[in-house]
Structures are given as C-alpha cells and as structure tokens.
Design a protein around this motif. Structure first.
Motif, short mmCIF file in Angstrom:
data_model
loop_
_atom_site.label_atom_id
_atom_site.label_comp_id
_atom_site.label_asym_id
_atom_site.label_seq_id
_atom_site.Cartn_x
_atom_site.Cartn_y
_atom_site.Cartn_z
N ALA A 141 -5.66 1.67 -2.39
CA ALA A 141 -4.64 2.73 -2.45
C ALA A 141 -4.94 3.71 -3.58
N LYS A 142 -5.39 3.20 -4.73
CA LYS A 142 -5.74 4.07 -5.86
C LYS A 142 -6.92 4.96 -5.48
N ASN A 143 -7.91 4.39 -4.83
CA ASN A 143 -9.06 5.18 -4.39
C ASN A 143 -8.65 6.28 -3.44
N ILE A 146 0.84 -1.20 0.00
CA ILE A 146 0.00 0.00 0.00
C ILE A 146 0.87 1.25 0.00
N ARG A 147 1.93 1.23 0.78
CA ARG A 147 2.87 2.36 0.79
C ARG A 147 3.51 2.53 -0.59
N HIS A 148 3.87 1.40 -1.20
CA HIS A 148 4.48 1.42 -2.53
C HIS A 148 3.51 1.97 -3.58
N LEU A 165 -5.70 1.60 5.62
CA LEU A 165 -6.06 0.94 4.36
C LEU A 165 -5.71 -0.54 4.39
N CYS A 166 -4.65 -0.89 5.10
CA CYS A 166 -4.29 -2.31 5.25
C CYS A 166 -5.40 -3.03 6.02
N PHE A 209 -3.45 -8.62 -2.93
CA PHE A 209 -2.67 -7.46 -3.33
C PHE A 209 -3.45 -6.59 -4.32
N HIS A 210 -4.29 -7.22 -5.12
CA HIS A 210 -5.14 -6.47 -6.05
C HIS A 210 -6.15 -5.61 -5.27
#
Length: 173
Positions: A61-63, A14-16, A28-29, A54-55
């Motif tokens: 993360a995108k949201n 998520i950080r990446h 988020l995790c 991971f998807h």
C-alpha cells in the motif's frame, strides 16, 4: 484456510493504509497473497503469520501511494535548483523542446499558479476530486463535510479553475 480467514481483513487493511480505490485495493490484496506464497520460505516461525501478512500488505500500500505521488509531479520539478549549470541546461532544453511540450509546460505552470490562488479547502477538494480521482463520497468522508456541500464546493472550484485555464485551453485548438 488462511485465505478464507484473512482475505477480508487484508483488503480492509490495505484500504486503511491509504488505497481508496476499491479495485486497486483488491489488486494489491491479490498481490499480497502472491508475495506471501512466493516468499513463504522467508517467514520466521517465531513470528505470528498475521503480523507478517499485514506487514507485506502495508508495504504494498505504501508503494502504491509513492507511485501515485510520482505520477503527479510536474516536469518543472527537475529544474528547481538555482545553480548556474541547471539554468544553462534548462535554457538549452527549453529551446529544443517541441511546441507541444512547451505548451504542456505552460499549462502546468498556469495550473500551479491557479492552485496557489485557491483557499486551502478549495485546493484540498480539487486535489482529492480531480487529481487523485476520489469519489464525492470519499472526499466528503475525508474532509468530514456533508456530501451535498462537497458537491457544491467541488463544482465551484472546478468552474473556477477551468475559468482561469480557459485562455490557454482555447489557444490549443
């Protein structure tokens, strides 16, 4: 078992994916795990569980990135069209807005002008540090410049922007 094995890698992923605030990445995790549990029936056994997890994390993360982008849009963004109807609506709204909203619009427009006058590097530093709220360390890493240099540049750009905005800010009081 899965949580123990994948919690750290999911948090790092998520950080990446662009969530640089550690606390928000941890949230988020946790949201990822909640979704994985709540939607476990949707998992296709032909796929790898890791890929699915991971998807889901990447989508969250995108949201989050989209949410942050929307947060920094100025009210003027709705009025960029040049058709006559939009100009008429803008004129009507402008005349009926309370004084404080007009003031915010002036400040927003002035900040946009001031930022346009900055160099690309200064604008990037200002955006990272003062609009996105990233730490000096994060901005230094992203821009690949020494921490001490970033601190000096951030201070100069902050003082420059404040100097340009000062007349409007003084009128506020």
């Amino acid at each position: 078992m899965l949580h123990t094995r994948y919690h750290g890698p999911l948090h790092a992923w998520i950080r990446h994916c662009g969530v640089h605030d550690d606390a928000r990445a941890a949230d988020l995790c946790q949201d990822t795990w909640v979704r994985l549990v709540n939607h476990r029936r949707r998992f296709d056994a032909k796929m790898k569980w890791r890929t699915w997890a991971f998807h889901v994390a990447k989508n969250l993360a995108k949201n989050e990135g989209r949410r942050l982008q929307r947060r920094f849009v100025t009210p003027e963004g709705d009025f960029r069209m040049k058709d006559e109807e939009t100009v008429q609506v803008r004129s009507a709204v402008s005349s009926s807005l309370p004084e404080e909203m007009m003031r915010e619009r002036q400040l927003s427009a002035r900040l946009e002008t001031v930022l346009a006058e900055l160099t690309s590097e200064q604008r990037t530093i200002f955006t990272l540090r003062f609009l996105e709220g990233r730490s000096n360390q994060e901005a230094s890493s992203l821009l690949d410049i020494p921490l001490s240099a970033l601190k000096a540049k951030a201070k100069r750009v902050r003082l420059k922007v404040l100097g340009e905005m000062q007349p409007l800010l003084e009128d506020r009081s």
